[in-house]
Each structure stands twice: as structure tokens, then as C-alpha cells.
Motif scaffolding. Structure first.
Motif, short mmCIF file in Angstrom:
data_model
loop_
_atom_site.label_atom_id
_atom_site.label_comp_id
_atom_site.label_asym_id
_atom_site.label_seq_id
_atom_site.Cartn_x
_atom_site.Cartn_y
_atom_site.Cartn_z
N GLU A 170 0.83 -1.21 0.00
CA GLU A 170 0.00 0.00 0.00
C GLU A 170 0.87 1.26 0.00
O GLU A 170 0.54 2.24 -0.67
CB GLU A 170 -0.95 -0.01 1.19
CG GLU A 170 -2.05 -1.04 1.07
CD GLU A 170 -2.90 -1.16 2.33
OE1 GLU A 170 -2.62 -0.44 3.32
OE2 GLU A 170 -3.82 -1.98 2.32
N ARG A 171 1.97 1.24 0.74
CA ARG A 171 2.87 2.40 0.76
C ARG A 171 3.49 2.64 -0.61
O ARG A 171 3.66 3.78 -1.04
CB ARG A 171 3.98 2.18 1.78
CG ARG A 171 3.55 2.38 3.20
CD ARG A 171 4.75 2.29 4.12
NE ARG A 171 4.29 2.12 5.48
CZ ARG A 171 4.84 1.33 6.36
NH1 ARG A 171 5.91 0.61 6.04
NH2 ARG A 171 4.36 1.22 7.58
N LEU A 172 3.87 1.56 -1.29
CA LEU A 172 4.48 1.70 -2.61
C LEU A 172 3.50 2.22 -3.65
O LEU A 172 3.90 2.88 -4.61
CB LEU A 172 5.08 0.38 -3.06
CG LEU A 172 6.32 -0.10 -2.30
CD1 LEU A 172 6.72 -1.48 -2.76
CD2 LEU A 172 7.47 0.88 -2.47
N LYS A 173 2.22 1.92 -3.47
CA LYS A 173 1.21 2.39 -4.41
C LYS A 173 0.94 3.89 -4.22
O LYS A 173 0.51 4.57 -5.15
CB LYS A 173 -0.10 1.61 -4.24
CG LYS A 173 -0.04 0.21 -4.79
CD LYS A 173 -1.36 -0.49 -4.60
CE LYS A 173 -1.28 -1.92 -5.09
NZ LYS A 173 -2.54 -2.62 -4.85
N ASN A 174 1.16 4.41 -3.02
CA ASN A 174 0.89 5.81 -2.72
C ASN A 174 2.06 6.67 -3.22
O ASN A 174 3.19 6.53 -2.74
CB ASN A 174 0.70 5.98 -1.21
CG ASN A 174 0.23 7.35 -0.84
OD1 ASN A 174 0.10 8.23 -1.68
ND2 ASN A 174 -0.03 7.52 0.45
N PRO A 175 1.82 7.60 -4.17
CA PRO A 175 2.94 8.39 -4.73
C PRO A 175 3.52 9.41 -3.73
O PRO A 175 4.63 9.88 -3.94
CB PRO A 175 2.32 9.09 -5.93
CG PRO A 175 0.86 9.06 -5.72
CD PRO A 175 0.57 7.89 -4.83
N THR A 176 2.82 9.76 -2.69
CA THR A 176 3.34 10.76 -1.75
C THR A 176 4.43 10.21 -0.84
O THR A 176 5.11 10.98 -0.16
CB THR A 176 2.20 11.32 -0.89
OG1 THR A 176 1.61 10.26 -0.16
CG2 THR A 176 1.16 12.02 -1.75
N THR A 177 4.62 8.91 -0.83
CA THR A 177 5.65 8.34 0.02
C THR A 177 7.04 8.51 -0.57
O THR A 177 8.03 8.42 0.15
CB THR A 177 5.40 6.85 0.29
OG1 THR A 177 5.34 6.16 -0.94
CG2 THR A 177 4.13 6.64 1.08
N PHE A 178 7.12 8.77 -1.88
CA PHE A 178 8.41 8.94 -2.53
C PHE A 178 8.83 10.44 -2.49
O PHE A 178 7.97 11.31 -2.52
CB PHE A 178 8.35 8.47 -3.98
CG PHE A 178 8.08 7.00 -4.11
CD1 PHE A 178 9.09 6.08 -3.79
CD2 PHE A 178 6.85 6.52 -4.52
CE1 PHE A 178 8.87 4.73 -3.91
CE2 PHE A 178 6.62 5.18 -4.63
CZ PHE A 178 7.62 4.27 -4.32
N PRO A 179 10.11 10.70 -2.47
CA PRO A 179 10.53 12.10 -2.50
C PRO A 179 10.27 12.71 -3.88
O PRO A 179 10.16 12.00 -4.88
CB PRO A 179 12.04 12.03 -2.20
CG PRO A 179 12.43 10.65 -2.55
CD PRO A 179 11.21 9.79 -2.35
#
Length: 186
Positions: A170-179
Motif C-alpha cells: 500500500e505504501r508503494l502504491k501511494n505516490p506521496t511516500t516517494f521524495p
């Protein structure tokens, strides 16, 4: 996450058999938690292994009662067979006596034979009631087990790892987790 160490034994159809969690042989036995959070296929032989799981105390008592009832049933059958054999021998003796006796004593002998038959039947019924006194009534319950602490911990670890993997996906699918992409100011 709290997973109780209570597992119910269920059977599935032979066409739905899957590999055992321990030995990977096809098995139709399944252990499942009461809340249906976790389940796994297991061989019937592993269920008898005391180092893998233990039956619930009430379940063990119920099994002992069932065995006792089966023994009583076998004993009752033996008493009934013995009675039937005894009746056959008496009937054969009577036929032999009737051929050699005269008819005057026949009515008296018939009454005596009937009294003996009633006495034998009463004796048989008394023996059966004495055997079946306090006979437990077995109930068809689901088999309940608790896993050995090491196997139980393996199940908990497996569930935790699955939840962690799901959170990571789920974290990888969310684009806001990446810089954000760096701007090109050199």
C-alpha cells in the motif's frame, strides 16, 4: 493482533485436498480458528502428535466417554448373543424331550419352559440395564485443539509478515511516500 490458540478441526472434500502445512502430503483435514482469521491443512497423523497439538480438555473427556460407550455396546451385544445361543440350545433340548415324552406331561412341561424363558429374558434385560446404567450421551462436537507454543508462534509470525507485506504494498502504491524529483538548478 491477538490470535487465540484455539483451533477447530474440519474436513473438506477429497477434491479440495491441499498439502499439509508440515509434511506437504495431500490432506483433507483443516485446522481453523473460531473467528476464521487463520486456517491451515494438516494430516490426521499430526493431530495425534502430542508435540504438535493437544486436544481441548473437554474434548478429551468426550472422546473417553465415546470409547466407554462403544465398549458398553460391544458388551451388550455379547450378552445378547449369549442369550440367543442359550435359547437355541434350550429349544433343541425341548425338541429332543418332546419326541420322547408322552402328551400328559406335555402341558406341564410347556408351562415350565415358558417360565424359564421369562426368567432368562428378565436376566438378560437386567444385565443389559446394569451395563448401560449411567451411559454417557456422546455429542457430535467439533474437534478443538491448541497448538504447541512453537507452532502457534509460527502461525502468528506468518500472519504478522503477511500484514507487513500488505502495508508495504500500500505504501508503494501511494505516490506521496516517494521524495519529489529534484529541480534542475546547477
Amino acid at each position: 493482533m491477538s490470535l487465540p490458540n484455539v483451533w477447530h478441526h474440519r474436513k473438506v472434500a477429497a477434491s479440495a485436498a491441499k498439502s499439509c502445512w508440515i509434511c506437504y502430503k495431500p490432506s483433507t483435514s483443516v485446522l481453523i480458528t473460531p473467528d476464521n482469521k487463520d486456517f491451515f491443512y494438516i494430516c490426521a497423523g499430526h493431530l495425534k502428535d502430542k508435540s504438535f497439538c493437544l486436544p481441548d480438555a473437554s474434548e478429551a473427556a468426550a472422546l473417553a466417554e465415546r470409547k466407554k460407550k462403544e465398549e458398553m455396546d460391544r458388551e451388550i451385544e455379547a450378552v445378547k448373543r449369549e442369550y440367543e445361543e442359550k435359547q437355541k440350545r434350550k429349544a433343541e433340548k425341548r425338541k429332543a424331550k418332546e419326541k420322547s415324552k408322552d402328551k400328559a406331561k406335555d402341558a406341564e412341561e410347556t408351562q415350565k419352559n415358558d417360565d424359564e424363558d421369562k426368567k432368562d429374558e428378565k436376566e438378560r434385560d437386567d444385565r443389559i440395564t446394569a451395563i448401560s446404567k449411567d451411559e454417557p450421551k456422546p455429542e457430535d462436537e467439533a474437534r478443538i485443539f491448541s497448538l504447541h507454543k512453537n507452532f502457534y508462534q509460527m502461525r502468528i509470525d506468518r500472519i504478522r509478515n503477511a500484514e507487513a507485506a500488505k502495508r508495504n504494498r500500500e505504501r508503494l502504491k501511494n505516490p506521496t511516500t516517494f521524495p519529489s524529483v529534484p529541480s534542475g538548478d546547477p
